[in-house]
Design an enzyme around this catalytic site. Structure first.
Site, PDB file in Angstrom:
ATOM      1  CE  LYS A  51      -3.811  -2.267   2.326  1.00 43.96           C
ATOM      2  NZ  LYS A  51      -4.508  -2.848   3.476  1.00 43.96           N
ATOM      3  CD  GLN A  95      -3.295  -4.541   6.728  1.00 45.07           C
ATOM      4  OE1 GLN A  95      -3.464  -3.606   5.881  1.00 45.07           O
ATOM      5  NE2 GLN A  95      -4.062  -5.849   6.516  1.00 45.07           N
ATOM      6  CG  ASP A 118     -10.055  -0.540   5.557  1.00 46.08           C
ATOM      7  OD1 ASP A 118      -9.683  -0.951   4.209  1.00 46.08           O
ATOM      8  OD2 ASP A 118      -9.310  -0.829   6.588  1.00 46.08           O
TER       9      ASP A 118
END
Ligand code: NDP
Length: 295
Positions: A51, A95, A118
């Protein structure tokens, strides 16, 4: 049989993002993404690394915050609060999975909903259910929908069966595909471990989507002739002949299923690469919304 190539489509999405980033920079806005990782899970570190590299390649501002595994819940919440207040950061991602002592749901709820790229915050889940265009939609479901759109696979009126009801994949994907409009309007069934006669339910599908987490679980007897199969699964299986001693397979037995399909995603190279592309796309959406820019 068409092989649905997620690598090619993800590159296309990222090139669109590159052009959008340049246009936003010309308007004085540098989109920014903060990625927080707690602990040293190797798979998570690999995801975070890719990422951050993608951000750098595209000219996005990124902050990579690596915290030790022993970080307390309060300290993690303080980091999230700082990022919520940082005007250079438009998107925040913590994460998953964090170490077991962290209450992940509480961390998700602490992220500002308009920075929740997200799409896991309850406010964004509700906005998705309400078909609000300002919703942040989880990246993997968005990636699945984009693959269907890019390959001209009609969802309107199609029977879709999704196997898996997680909040990360199955449930948001069901909401997305049943919503009104492009890439939506499908008749969606969501199956799970308590579904009776799963192969028969799946055989009803024009579009079958597997998000189960069980290697090569879906076999030819789950699939109607001419169906489209999207395999979300990423599973490591031991393979002594492979360099690392393992290989990655999906939730679908590709060799068994593919002869039946009109189109199918491979693993790797199908849904996987789309997830990061949609994360970048969500970050640009966050920056636009926060700066009142048109899309
Ligand atoms: P979860 O474990 O959260 O959910 C799995 C779902 O599959 C559950 O709803 C479960 O049912 C269902 N299930 C499990 N066993 C069976 C069975 N025997 N029959 C029918 N249903 C079953 O997984 P995720 O949604 O997080 O992930 C699913 C897969 O997708 C994994 O392989 C994961 O690695 C992959 N993934 C890939 C991503 C990508 O970028 N491509 C991103 C995220 C995930 P129940 O609810 O009843 O337990």
């Amino acid at each position: 049989m068409t092989l649905i190539d997620g690598k090619t489509v993800s590159r296309k999405v990222l090139e669109e993002c590159r052009a959008d980033i340049a246009a936003m920079k010309a308007q004085g806005v540098v989109p920014g993404l903060a990625v927080v990782i707690v602990g040293d899970n190797p798979a998570s570190q690999a995801y975070v690394g890719s990422k951050v590299r993608t951000c750098a390649d595209l000219g996005l501002f990124s902050r990579h915050i690596a915290l030790p595994a022993a970080t307390s819940q309060d300290d993690l919440l303080a980091v999230v609060a700082d990022l919520n207040a940082d005007p250079a950061v438009h998107g925040i991602l913590v994460q998953s999975p964090p170490p077991p002592h962290i209450d992940e749901a509480a961390v998700v709820r602490a992220i500002r909903p308009d920075k929740d790229v997200d799409g896991f915050h309850p406010e964004n889940v509700a906005r998705l259910a309400l078909e609000d265009p300002a919703a942040f939609v989880p990246c993997t479901p968005l990636g699945c929908q984009r693959l269907l759109i890019e390959y001209g696979i009609e969802t309107a009126g199609a029977r879709v069966v999704i196997v898996g009801r997680s909040m990360i994949v199955g449930k948001p994907l069901a909401l997305l595909l049943m919503a009104r409009g492009k890439g939506g309007d499908a008749t969606v069934t969501v199956a799970h471990s308590r579904t009776r006669n799963l192969p028969a339910v799946c055989r009803d599908a024009d579009i079958l989507i597997a998000a189960i987490g069980r290697p090569e679980f879906v076999t030819a007897d789950f699939v109607k002739d001419g169906a489209v199969v999207i395999d979300v699964g990423i599973n490591r299986v031991t393979d002594p002949s492979a360099k690392n001693g393992y290989r990655i397979v999906g939730d679908v037995n590709f060799a068994d299923v593919s002869p039946r399909c009109a189109a199918i995603t491979p693993v790797p190279g199908g849904v996987g690469p789309m997830t990061i592309a949609m994360l970048i796309s969500n970050t640009l959406k966050a920056a636009r919304l926060q700066h009142g820019l048109a899309s």
